[in-house]
Design a protein around this motif. Sequence first.
Motif, short mmCIF file in Angstrom:
data_model
loop_
_atom_site.label_atom_id
_atom_site.label_comp_id
_atom_site.label_asym_id
_atom_site.label_seq_id
_atom_site.Cartn_x
_atom_site.Cartn_y
_atom_site.Cartn_z
N ARG A 110 -5.42 3.99 7.96
CA ARG A 110 -5.64 2.56 8.08
C ARG A 110 -7.01 2.26 8.34
N ILE A 111 -7.54 1.76 6.91
CA ILE A 111 -8.79 0.79 7.12
C ILE A 111 -8.54 -0.62 7.09
N PHE A 112 -9.70 -1.49 7.00
CA PHE A 112 -9.47 -2.75 7.25
C PHE A 112 -10.01 -3.75 6.04
N ILE A 113 -9.43 -4.64 5.72
CA ILE A 113 -9.87 -5.65 4.74
C ILE A 113 -10.27 -6.63 5.94
N PRO A 159 5.20 -13.93 5.76
CA PRO A 159 5.88 -13.41 4.71
C PRO A 159 5.28 -13.35 3.26
N SER A 160 4.43 -14.02 2.98
CA SER A 160 3.63 -14.21 1.50
C SER A 160 2.51 -13.09 1.66
N PHE A 161 2.54 -12.19 0.81
CA PHE A 161 1.71 -11.18 0.67
C PHE A 161 0.14 -11.92 0.43
N GLU A 162 0.34 -12.91 -0.71
CA GLU A 162 -0.90 -13.51 -1.07
C GLU A 162 -1.65 -14.18 -0.09
N ASN A 163 -0.77 -14.85 0.80
CA ASN A 163 -1.35 -15.61 1.96
C ASN A 163 -2.09 -14.90 3.11
N ILE A 164 -1.81 -13.46 3.03
CA ILE A 164 -2.35 -12.49 3.89
C ILE A 164 -4.28 -12.64 3.51
N PHE A 165 -4.03 -12.67 2.36
CA PHE A 165 -5.81 -12.61 1.79
C PHE A 165 -6.42 -13.86 2.06
N LYS A 166 -5.73 -14.87 1.90
CA LYS A 166 -6.14 -16.20 2.32
C LYS A 166 -6.52 -16.77 3.65
N ILE A 167 -5.81 -16.04 4.58
CA ILE A 167 -5.74 -16.03 5.85
C ILE A 167 -7.25 -15.41 6.59
N VAL A 168 -7.28 -14.29 5.81
CA VAL A 168 -8.47 -13.32 6.35
C VAL A 168 -9.69 -14.10 5.94
N ASP A 169 -9.46 -14.26 4.53
CA ASP A 169 -10.80 -14.93 3.90
C ASP A 169 -11.17 -16.23 4.58
N ALA A 170 -10.36 -17.03 5.08
CA ALA A 170 -10.60 -18.29 6.00
C ALA A 170 -11.18 -17.92 7.39
N GLU A 186 -6.86 -3.78 -4.60
CA GLU A 186 -6.23 -5.34 -4.00
C GLU A 186 -7.35 -6.37 -4.13
N LEU A 187 -8.44 -5.78 -3.69
CA LEU A 187 -9.57 -6.79 -3.57
C LEU A 187 -10.23 -7.13 -5.05
N ALA A 188 -10.15 -6.06 -5.68
CA ALA A 188 -10.87 -6.02 -7.17
C ALA A 188 -10.17 -6.94 -7.90
N GLY A 189 -8.76 -7.07 -7.68
CA GLY A 189 -7.99 -7.77 -8.28
C GLY A 189 -7.86 -9.49 -7.80
N ARG A 190 -8.79 -9.47 -6.77
CA ARG A 190 -8.82 -10.95 -6.17
C ARG A 190 -10.29 -11.44 -6.12
N PRO A 191 -10.89 -11.41 -7.24
CA PRO A 191 -12.42 -11.94 -7.04
C PRO A 191 -12.58 -13.31 -6.59
N LYS A 194 -14.32 -14.62 -1.82
CA LYS A 194 -15.75 -14.27 -1.91
C LYS A 194 -15.84 -13.88 -0.51
N ASN A 195 -15.29 -13.94 0.71
CA ASN A 195 -15.52 -13.87 1.84
C ASN A 195 -14.97 -12.31 2.54
N LEU A 196 -14.23 -11.99 1.64
CA LEU A 196 -13.64 -10.57 1.85
C LEU A 196 -14.27 -9.34 1.52
N LEU A 197 -13.98 -8.24 2.21
CA LEU A 197 -14.56 -6.99 1.84
C LEU A 197 -13.84 -5.90 2.46
N VAL A 198 -13.93 -4.64 2.34
CA VAL A 198 -13.38 -3.40 3.18
C VAL A 198 -14.49 -2.67 3.97
#
Length: 287
Positions: A110-113, A159-170, A186-191, A194-198
């Motif tokens: 496991r690595i981290f977004i 419950p929402s997979f997409e919301n996970i990205f929103k929460i970490v981004d915020a 996953e990140l390549a498909g969600r440009p 802007k605040n997310l990285l691996v």
Amino acid sequence: MGNLLRSCLYSLLVTFSVTSVAAVDIIHPVPRDGSDLDKYAIDLISFLAKKSGQEVNVKPYDRPVDSQSRKVQLIKEGKMTVDWLGADKKVESQLVPIRYPIFRGLLGHRIFITNKTTEAKLGAVQTKAELEKFSMIQGEGWADVGVLKAGGFRVKEVPSFENIFKIVDAGRADLFPRAVIEPYSELAGRPQYKNLLVDDKLMLVYRFPMFLFVSPTAANKPVVDILNAGFEKAYQDGSFIEFFEKSPLVVKTFEQAKLKQRKVFNIPNPNLSEKTRSIPDKYWLKL
């Protein structure tokens, strides 16, 4: 009488032939946006069916389903046939596991977004106790939740997979642990985030296979036989190892993840069944 007997035998042979070659329907979840993992799993199902010699119709469910708990329920009811899930005792008791790790154990690396603010702090992490100070987030019902909590980490479920990205981004959660095969696509498909990285510094490791799980309804028993037969033949002739190693997802993972340069923290997985613990070493990748 002779003609009548021949006619009856011919009818039986035709009926048997049609029955034996009739295509079996395999209904899987709608793949998630940007998930090369989902594409790999769907391609694998078709590959295994071909190896088994049985004709199948591999097709998606009629609508996306985000929650893993909901997908498990739909599979239990026979509305979906198969899903690819991290294995634990609970899901193995509810569905029928095809007990071959489809990523040969990479799911437990496991690595981290994360977001840019948190990433600036991760380079200073030297101990597991320091890593435990960061909050983690996972999907509702994922098997990883129990592993991470047992390992001493604070984990929020949504419950929402997409919301996970929103929460970490915020910045409302620090780390989204992903298997090394997951985060880059996953990140390549969600440009838009802007605040997310691996993160490229840390890795959490535990024994954790992903299996194909099949509906336990009697109508799906042929699917269990098809997938098990496909794996057995593919291991006997070496074609599964070739499928795995040449998969674009696996090739890209080893190019991008830079596994040898990471600081590794190992934790146990207390949620594996005895049957899963006893899977022979030849089915696990040795990094």
